[in-house]
Motif scaffolding. Structure first.
Motif, PDB file in Angstrom:
ATOM      1  N   ASP A  10       6.932  16.879  17.788  1.00 55.73           N
ATOM      2  CA  ASP A  10       6.935  17.683  16.567  1.00 55.73           C
ATOM      3  C   ASP A  10       6.140  16.945  15.484  1.00 55.73           C
ATOM      4  N   PHE A  11       4.892  17.376  15.278  1.00 52.60           N
ATOM      5  CA  PHE A  11       4.036  16.708  14.293  1.00 52.60           C
ATOM      6  C   PHE A  11       4.541  16.895  12.871  1.00 52.60           C
ATOM      7  N   SER A  12       5.098  18.073  12.587  1.00 54.66           N
ATOM      8  CA  SER A  12       5.572  18.310  11.220  1.00 54.66           C
ATOM      9  C   SER A  12       6.777  17.419  10.916  1.00 54.66           C
ATOM     10  N   LEU A  13       7.570  17.124  11.930  1.00 54.18           N
ATOM     11  CA  LEU A  13       8.734  16.252  11.714  1.00 54.18           C
ATOM     12  C   LEU A  13       8.296  14.804  11.521  1.00 54.18           C
ATOM     13  N   SER A  14       7.233  14.398  12.184  1.00 51.92           N
ATOM     14  CA  SER A  14       6.817  12.993  12.056  1.00 51.92           C
ATOM     15  C   SER A  14       6.387  12.682  10.620  1.00 51.92           C
ATOM     16  N   ASP A  15       5.746  13.637   9.951  1.00 55.00           N
ATOM     17  CA  ASP A  15       5.393  13.422   8.542  1.00 55.00           C
ATOM     18  C   ASP A  15       6.663  13.292   7.701  1.00 55.00           C
ATOM     19  N   ALA A  16       7.634  14.165   7.974  1.00 59.36           N
ATOM     20  CA  ALA A  16       8.890  14.139   7.212  1.00 59.36           C
ATOM     21  C   ALA A  16       9.669  12.844   7.466  1.00 59.36           C
ATOM     22  N   LEU A  17       9.617  12.356   8.690  1.00 61.96           N
ATOM     23  CA  LEU A  17      10.301  11.091   9.021  1.00 61.96           C
ATOM     24  C   LEU A  17       9.662   9.924   8.272  1.00 61.96           C
ATOM     25  N   ALA A  18       8.326   9.927   8.227  1.00 63.95           N
ATOM     26  CA  ALA A  18       7.622   8.863   7.486  1.00 63.95           C
ATOM     27  C   ALA A  18       7.981   8.934   6.003  1.00 63.95           C
ATOM     28  N   ASP A  19       8.108  10.167   5.488  1.00 63.17           N
ATOM     29  CA  ASP A  19       8.499  10.326   4.081  1.00 63.17           C
ATOM     30  C   ASP A  19       9.932   9.834   3.851  1.00 63.17           C
ATOM     31  N   LEU A  20      10.801  10.051   4.829  1.00 64.55           N
ATOM     32  CA  LEU A  20      12.184   9.557   4.703  1.00 64.55           C
ATOM     33  C   LEU A  20      12.187   8.024   4.644  1.00 64.55           C
ATOM     34  N   GLU A  21      11.403   7.398   5.480  1.00 61.86           N
ATOM     35  CA  GLU A  21      11.307   5.930   5.452  1.00 61.86           C
ATOM     36  C   GLU A  21      10.837   5.457   4.076  1.00 61.86           C
ATOM     37  N   HIS A  78       0.851  -1.199   0.000  1.00 64.88           N
ATOM     38  CA  HIS A  78       0.000   0.000   0.000  1.00 64.88           C
ATOM     39  C   HIS A  78       0.885   1.246   0.000  1.00 64.88           C
ATOM     40  N   PRO A  79       1.534   1.518  -1.112  1.00 63.20           N
ATOM     41  CA  PRO A  79       2.419   2.703  -1.169  1.00 63.20           C
ATOM     42  C   PRO A  79       1.615   4.004  -1.251  1.00 63.20           C
ATOM     43  N   ASN A  80       0.908   4.276  -0.169  1.00 65.70           N
ATOM     44  CA  ASN A  80       0.080   5.477  -0.089  1.00 65.70           C
ATOM     45  C   ASN A  80       0.730   6.426   0.917  1.00 65.70           C
ATOM     46  N   ARG A  81       1.132   7.586   0.449  1.00 69.36           N
ATOM     47  CA  ARG A  81       1.897   8.499   1.302  1.00 69.36           C
ATOM     48  C   ARG A  81       1.129   8.900   2.562  1.00 69.36           C
ATOM     49  N   GLN A  82      -0.148   9.209   2.393  1.00 69.11           N
ATOM     50  CA  GLN A  82      -0.931   9.673   3.546  1.00 69.11           C
ATOM     51  C   GLN A  82      -1.104   8.548   4.578  1.00 69.11           C
ATOM     52  N   LEU A  83      -1.269   7.333   4.064  1.00 66.90           N
ATOM     53  CA  LEU A  83      -1.414   6.183   4.963  1.00 66.90           C
ATOM     54  C   LEU A  83      -0.121   5.957   5.744  1.00 66.90           C
ATOM     55  N   ASN A  84       1.000   6.008   5.047  1.00 65.07           N
ATOM     56  CA  ASN A  84       2.278   5.771   5.713  1.00 65.07           C
ATOM     57  C   ASN A  84       2.633   6.903   6.678  1.00 65.07           C
ATOM     58  N   ARG A  85       2.231   8.117   6.350  1.00 57.34           N
ATOM     59  CA  ARG A  85       2.439   9.230   7.284  1.00 57.34           C
ATOM     60  C   ARG A  85       1.596   9.051   8.541  1.00 57.34           C
ATOM     61  N   ALA A  86       0.355   8.667   8.330  1.00 60.63           N
ATOM     62  CA  ALA A  86      -0.551   8.491   9.473  1.00 60.63           C
ATOM     63  C   ALA A  86      -0.055   7.370  10.376  1.00 60.63           C
ATOM     64  N   TYR A  87       0.300   6.245   9.776  1.00 65.19           N
ATOM     65  CA  TYR A  87       0.773   5.120  10.582  1.00 65.19           C
ATOM     66  C   TYR A  87       2.117   5.454  11.246  1.00 65.19           C
ATOM     67  N   GLY A  88       3.011   6.102  10.492  1.00 68.09           N
ATOM     68  CA  GLY A  88       4.319   6.488  11.024  1.00 68.09           C
ATOM     69  C   GLY A  88       4.175   7.423  12.215  1.00 68.09           C
ATOM     70  N   SER A  89       3.310   8.411  12.102  1.00 72.42           N
ATOM     71  CA  SER A  89       3.124   9.369  13.197  1.00 72.42           C
ATOM     72  C   SER A  89       2.639   8.684  14.466  1.00 72.42           C
ATOM     73  N   LEU A  90       1.708   7.749  14.301  1.00 68.71           N
ATOM     74  CA  LEU A  90       1.196   7.029  15.473  1.00 68.71           C
ATOM     75  C   LEU A  90       2.300   6.179  16.102  1.00 68.71           C
ATOM     76  N   TYR A  91       3.126   5.589  15.247  1.00 67.61           N
ATOM     77  CA  TYR A  91       4.223   4.768  15.769  1.00 67.61           C
ATOM     78  C   TYR A  91       5.244   5.631  16.531  1.00 67.61           C
ATOM     79  N   TYR A  92       5.628   6.765  15.936  1.00 69.22           N
ATOM     80  CA  TYR A  92       6.609   7.637  16.606  1.00 69.22           C
ATOM     81  C   TYR A  92       6.055   8.153  17.928  1.00 69.22           C
ATOM     82  N   ALA A  93       4.769   8.531  17.917  1.00 70.69           N
ATOM     83  CA  ALA A  93       4.149   9.031  19.152  1.00 70.69           C
ATOM     84  C   ALA A  93       4.106   7.933  20.214  1.00 70.69           C
ATOM     85  N   SER A  94       3.912   6.695  19.772  1.00 71.32           N
ATOM     86  CA  SER A  94       3.869   5.589  20.743  1.00 71.32           C
ATOM     87  C   SER A  94       5.250   5.375  21.370  1.00 71.32           C
TER      88      SER A  94
END
Lengths: 86, 164
Positions: free
Chosen positions: B100-111, A33-49
């Protein structure tokens, strides 16, 4: 985050993929699922966790941020995406 | 046979330098004369594979991470890639004392970017306060410092970004 993991696993199960850890789940998500918004959403939740688990409270998202951004936007997007693809 | 001198400083991350930049070395590293590789006169296929791997690792993986850090220098204080036994991990020390919410999007993009370059890895953000306690997250002495300064206030990284 646990809800997001369950949803992503449900999504990946359709590709007969079952992850043992975050890295497997994340790479499978990128692959299937190479969907940027999906990966951003999931990534953000993971980093916050990670912050919630390991960081000082002052460096974690506030309750308001968790409610409005992490749950209200990012988890909500994952719920909608998974509903549309399963 | 050349005897290595006893190190006088603590083990530290290996600094990453883009091609052409002068590498910074400690006094003991500078005093150790360069030795030709034992296989240099007779290249074996395995050596070539290893050499190619390290070249790609530097040119595709480390360089992409360094460029990303420079582009996000206002939010990133330092970045490390430890030598991992399972999969690659990239530890990014953020500047912000709060999430930093703006950084988390950028980090996901880096991945995503690294995955698309066939370098799948796990990007792990760590808080600004952790820059002096990296040992809690990984072994700094067994890592490559791709960007920034350990234990610094972040001003050094800003200068580095401005001069790039």
């Amino acid at each position: 985050m646990a809800t997001a993991v369950e949803l992503v696993e449900k999504l990946l199960a359709r590709h007969n993929h079952h992850s043992r850890d975050h890295f497997q789940r994340r790479t499978a998500l990128e692959r299937h699922h190479p969907n940027r918004q999906l990966n951003r959403a999931y990534g953000s939740l993971y980093y916050a966790s990670l912050d919630a688990r390991y960081s000082p409270l002052a460096e974690c998202p506030t309750a308001k941020e968790a409610r409005e951004d992490l749950i209200g936007k990012r988890l909500r997007f994952i719920i909608q995406y998974v509903a549309a693809h399963t | 046979m050349h005897e290595l001198s006893t190190p006088t400083s603590q083990p530290r991350p290996i600094p990453f330098h883009l091609e052409g930049a002068a590498p910074a070395t400690t006094a003991e590293e500078s005093s150790c004369p360069a030795q030709p590789a034992p296989w240099s006169g007779k290249p074996y296929p395995l050596d070539l594979v290893e050499e190619r791997f390290w070249r790609q690792f530097r040119d595709e993986f480390l360089t992409a991470i360094h460029a990303w850090c420079v582009a996000h220098a206002d939010r990133v204080a330092a970045c490390y890639v430890p030598f991992s036994r399972d999969h690659l991990r990239v530890f990014v020390v953020r500047r912000s004392p709060t999430y930093d919410f703006s950084l988390s999007d950028a980090l996901a993009d880096l991945e995503t970017e690294l995955f698309e370059k066939d370098w799948p890895c796990e990007v792990v953000p760590i808080p600004a306060s952790a820059n002096s306690t990296l040992e809690h997250y990984f072994k700094p002495a067994e890592s490559i410092q791709v960007y920034g300064n350990r234990g610094g206030t972040g001003r050094e990284a800003s200068r580095q970004a401005q001069s790039s």
